[in-house]
Design an enzyme around this catalytic site. Sequence first.
Site, PDB file in Angstrom:
ATOM      1  N   SER A 176     -10.856  45.146  22.288  1.00 15.90           N
ATOM      2  CA  SER A 176     -11.874  45.259  23.343  1.00 15.90           C
ATOM      3  C   SER A 176     -11.297  46.068  24.504  1.00 15.90           C
ATOM      4  CB  SER A 176     -12.245  43.861  23.864  1.00 15.90           C
ATOM      5  OG  SER A 176     -12.797  43.962  25.171  1.00 15.90           O
ATOM      6  N   HIS A 211     -14.281  47.656  20.380  1.00 13.42           N
ATOM      7  CA  HIS A 211     -15.267  46.765  21.011  1.00 13.42           C
ATOM      8  C   HIS A 211     -15.444  47.191  22.456  1.00 13.42           C
ATOM      9  CE1 HIS A 211     -17.424  42.897  21.188  1.00 13.42           C
ATOM     10  NE2 HIS A 211     -16.896  42.738  22.381  1.00 13.42           N
ATOM     11  N   ASP A 244     -17.272  46.264  25.837  1.00 13.26           N
ATOM     12  CA  ASP A 244     -18.022  45.239  26.572  1.00 13.26           C
ATOM     13  C   ASP A 244     -18.797  45.864  27.718  1.00 13.26           C
ATOM     14  OD1 ASP A 244     -15.237  43.204  25.958  1.00 13.26           O
ATOM     15  OD2 ASP A 244     -17.249  42.781  25.245  1.00 13.26           O
ATOM     16  N   MET A 264     -21.273  44.817  31.005  1.00 12.19           N
ATOM     17  CA  MET A 264     -21.669  43.670  31.826  1.00 12.19           C
ATOM     18  C   MET A 264     -22.526  44.142  33.005  1.00 12.19           C
ATOM     19  SD  MET A 264     -17.992  41.767  31.964  1.00 12.19           S
ATOM     20  CE  MET A 264     -17.089  41.447  30.463  1.00 12.19           C
ATOM     21  N   HIS A 268     -21.030  45.604  22.930  1.00 15.29           N
ATOM     22  CA  HIS A 268     -21.435  44.209  23.181  1.00 15.29           C
ATOM     23  C   HIS A 268     -22.155  44.176  24.524  1.00 15.29           C
ATOM     24  CE1 HIS A 268     -19.868  39.853  24.117  1.00 15.29           C
ATOM     25  NE2 HIS A 268     -21.183  39.899  23.970  1.00 15.29           N
ATOM     26  N   MET A 283     -23.660  42.498  27.358  1.00 15.56           N
ATOM     27  CA  MET A 283     -23.783  41.237  28.072  1.00 15.56           C
ATOM     28  C   MET A 283     -24.677  41.504  29.282  1.00 15.56           C
ATOM     29  SD  MET A 283     -19.880  39.934  27.759  1.00 15.56           S
ATOM     30  CE  MET A 283     -19.277  41.592  27.462  1.00 15.56           C
ATOM     31  N   MET A 326     -19.163  33.864  20.448  1.00 19.20           N
ATOM     32  CA  MET A 326     -18.321  33.904  21.639  1.00 19.20           C
ATOM     33  C   MET A 326     -17.399  32.693  21.618  1.00 19.20           C
ATOM     34  SD  MET A 326     -18.926  36.666  23.183  1.00 19.20           S
ATOM     35  CE  MET A 326     -17.881  36.348  24.607  1.00 19.20           C
ATOM     36  N   ASP A 378     -15.052  36.492  19.385  1.00 18.69           N
ATOM     37  CA  ASP A 378     -14.771  37.266  20.586  1.00 18.69           C
ATOM     38  C   ASP A 378     -14.377  36.361  21.757  1.00 18.69           C
ATOM     39  OD1 ASP A 378     -16.849  39.608  22.512  1.00 18.69           O
ATOM     40  OD2 ASP A 378     -14.731  39.109  22.605  1.00 18.69           O
TER      41      ASP A 378
HETATM   42  C1  DX5 Z   1     -15.712  38.651  27.285  1.00 14.71           C
HETATM   43  C2  DX5 Z   1     -15.844  39.821  26.316  1.00 14.71           C
HETATM   44  C3  DX5 Z   1     -14.742  39.847  25.322  1.00 14.71           C
HETATM   45  C4  DX5 Z   1     -13.391  39.960  25.976  1.00 14.71           C
HETATM   46  C5  DX5 Z   1     -12.330  39.662  24.963  1.00 14.71           C
HETATM   47  O1  DX5 Z   1     -16.897  38.533  27.999  1.00 14.71           O
HETATM   48  O2  DX5 Z   1     -17.043  39.738  25.593  1.00 14.71           O
HETATM   49  O3  DX5 Z   1     -14.912  40.937  24.407  1.00 14.71           O
HETATM   50  O4  DX5 Z   1     -13.211  41.265  26.471  1.00 14.71           O
HETATM   51  O5  DX5 Z   1     -11.158  39.770  25.646  1.00 14.71           O
HETATM   52  P1  DX5 Z   1      -9.972  38.735  25.414  1.00 14.71           P
HETATM   53  O6  DX5 Z   1      -9.538  38.996  23.982  1.00 14.71           O
HETATM   54  O7  DX5 Z   1      -8.991  39.201  26.448  1.00 14.71           O
HETATM   55  O8  DX5 Z   1     -10.501  37.363  25.623  1.00 14.71           O
HETATM   56 ZN    ZN Z   2     -17.142  41.272  23.869  1.00 11.87          ZN
END
Ligand code: DX5
Ligand code: ZN
Length: 239
Positions: free
Chosen positions: A28, A53, A55, A57, A86, A88, A157, A195
């Site tokens: 990620s 991956h 992320d 947000m 992903h 979010m 998650m 994840d």
């Molecule tokens: C959290 C993300 C994850 C996160 C994983 O909201 O969706 O993808 O980046 O990171 P680690 O492996 O550091 O928990």
């Molecule tokens: Zn993620």
Amino acid sequence: MVIGISRGAFWFRLVRVRMSDKIKLAPSILSADFSRLGEQVAEATRAGADYLHVDVMDRQFVPRINIGDGVVKAIRPHTTLPLDVHLMVNSPERQIESFAQAGADIITVHVEACLHLHRVVTQIKGLNLRAGVALNPATSLDTIREILPLVDLVLVMTVNPGFGGQTFIPQMVDKIARLRQLLDEGGLEAELEVDGGINAELAPKVVHAGARVLVAGAAVFNNKESISRTIERIREGLP
Ligand code: DX5
Ligand code: ZN
């Protein structure tokens, strides 16, 4: 022994893992060094990652804001790996087109953020992308029973979303096992991705429970060891 499944099913799954396709690793970039993101993406690609991956947000669905489709566009030329986006975000249907155009290969939306999940999944697949659905730790598997046959990936998650470097929630092992059972009993091909807080120590546990795609952020992008060494260590512990 993983809680919630019989010993026989546990060993059957272990044997099956050995025969099934290799376990996929999805670093990620949330924890990457954004001042040299292209370099880190290329390094993760050379190191044998299977997905990247990404992320996203929006500071509405989760407490932090981070990147938009422009970052996907920027990293696209630096890797041949599938970009596993992903979202979010609230109302993800408003973002899908732009992330598809930027170069996403998989777009995963949260069941908690979609009023019309079937319509959103259909929208993603209509763009010839793979569609994923994500579940927060407290969200029941029952919420995705109807959509399971349509999705290409289910993201469990294993932390509460919004931050990298959090601690894995152990109760999620049983949820992973129950989802694996649901997928196997239904003869469904959707990939089971986990994840949050995943590292070399936890990887075997979640794989034995049924995970097949492992997202790892802080475990991979840190200044303790190289990306390739971390990926190697995670793989060493897997069946
Ligand atoms: C959290 C993300 C994850 C996160 C994983 O909201 O969706 O993808 O980046 O990171 P680690 O492996 O550091 O928990
Ligand atoms: Zn993620």
